[in-house]
Design an enzyme around this catalytic site. Structure first.
Site, PDB file in Angstrom:
ATOM      1  N   SER A  77       0.820  -1.245   0.088  1.00  0.00           N
ATOM      2  CA  SER A  77      -0.090  -0.087   0.015  1.00  0.00           C
ATOM      3  C   SER A  77       0.981   1.362  -0.050  1.00  0.00           C
ATOM      4  O   SER A  77       2.089   0.962   0.161  1.00  0.00           O
ATOM      5  CB  SER A  77      -0.955   0.035   1.054  1.00  0.00           C
ATOM      6  OG  SER A  77      -0.185   0.135   2.488  1.00  0.00           O
TER       7      SER A  77
ATOM      8  N   TYR B  51       7.582   7.134  17.596  1.00  0.00           N
ATOM      9  CA  TYR B  51       7.687   7.055  16.222  1.00  0.00           C
ATOM     10  C   TYR B  51       8.988   7.881  15.731  1.00  0.00           C
ATOM     11  O   TYR B  51       9.814   7.654  14.927  1.00  0.00           O
ATOM     12  CB  TYR B  51       6.661   7.762  15.707  1.00  0.00           C
ATOM     13  CG  TYR B  51       6.815   7.790  14.082  1.00  0.00           C
ATOM     14  CD1 TYR B  51       6.325   6.827  13.035  1.00  0.00           C
ATOM     15  CD2 TYR B  51       6.887   8.823  13.432  1.00  0.00           C
ATOM     16  CE1 TYR B  51       6.466   6.920  11.858  1.00  0.00           C
ATOM     17  CE2 TYR B  51       6.943   9.216  12.157  1.00  0.00           C
ATOM     18  CZ  TYR B  51       6.791   7.941  11.306  1.00  0.00           C
ATOM     19  OH  TYR B  51       6.627   8.082   9.802  1.00  0.00           O
TER      20      TYR B  51
END
Length: 272
Positions: free
Chosen positions: A21, A175
């Site tokens: 994706s 992150y």
């Protein structure tokens, strides 16, 4: 400004992680359109096969140039098995695109390997994969690694004594740490590697950045450009889309590169 895509990559083999994706899928499409053999990685065999089928159906590409591979990056044993499978079938690898990534979850989460999940999926898995693919990437001149990073790496600090952030966890900080580690890793001297921030795009990571992003294909074009052997690269270089810029200071420090290597070897060592 859109980068110039390779005219032809015929005869070259490129592995793209997280290619089912978003930027990874679009990069795989552009690479195979240029004639490259693309090893398309997905989390499961079913997801990888479905992505190959979508590319063949939508883009009309030659299915013989697409090879599905699978590994769940939250399990280092699967990453190791992926590396073995790639080397067995493709002993000469011209480029590796380390693209697979996840947003850190709201709650602190450890993998079965004992690592904070974003740090493992976004960095440690790619570290293990890249080091195991070193013979394939260096068997011929010109092999290169393209790490898909983020401008958020500039906001990060690697918590050397607590890389899994068990004492203090924040989603965005976890992150960002994973992206800083991936950017620092590009300066590892074992393989020629660069990092690229493809810009904010409409992918699964968009909620970390805001509500609007460019089409994934636009970001993918900046990644694919760096796979072109006609584009000269310098080990450890960092690109903001098509422009080479300076990364965070830590990413250029030899001491930090060595310290990260030592930490990563420790955290993946039980499977390597």
């Amino acid at each position: 400004m859109s980068p110039t895509l390779p005219a032809t990559l015929s005869g070259r083999t490129v592995l793209v992680t997280g290619a089912t994706s978003g930027i990874g899928f679009e990069a795989a499409r552009m690479l195979v359109d240029s004639g490259a053999t693309v090893l398309l990685h997905g989390r499961t065999p079913e997801e990888a096969r479905a992505a190959v089928d979508r590319l063949i159906a939508a883009a009309g590409v030659d299915g013989a140039l697409l090879r599905p591979f699978a590994a769940d990056f939250s399990r280092l044993e699967e990453v190791e098995n992926l590396a073995h499978a790639v080397v067995r079938d493709h002993p000469y690898l011209h480029a590796l695109v380390n693209n697979a990534a996840m947003a850190a979850p709201e709650r602190h989460t450890l993998t079965a390997d004992g690592n904070e999940i974003a740090f493992q999926v976004n960095f440690l898995a790619h570290y293990l994969l890249t080091t195991m693919l070193e013979p394939a990437l260096t068997s011929e001149p010109g092999g290169r690694v393209v790490n898909v990073s983020s401008s958020l790496h500039r906001t990060a600090a690697i918590q050397w004594n607590d890389p899994h952030r068990t004492r203090r966890y924040a989603r965005l900080a976890a992150y960002a740490q994973s992206q800083l580690a991936l950017t620092v890793f590009a300066a590892d001297p074992r393989v020629t590697a660069v990092s690229v921030d493809p810009g904010v795009c409409e992918t699964g990571l968009l909620p970390l950045y805001g509500h609007e992003g460019a089409p994934a294909a636009e970001g993918a074009a900046h990644v694919v450009r760096l796979c072109d052997p006609a584009v000269e690269i310098v080990n450890g270089a960092y690109y903001d889309r098509s422009e080479r810029v300076s990364p965070a200071a830590a990413a250029t420090e030899d001491r930090t590169v060595k310290r990260l290597t030592k930490l990563a070897d420790l955290l993946v060592g039980h499977t390597a």
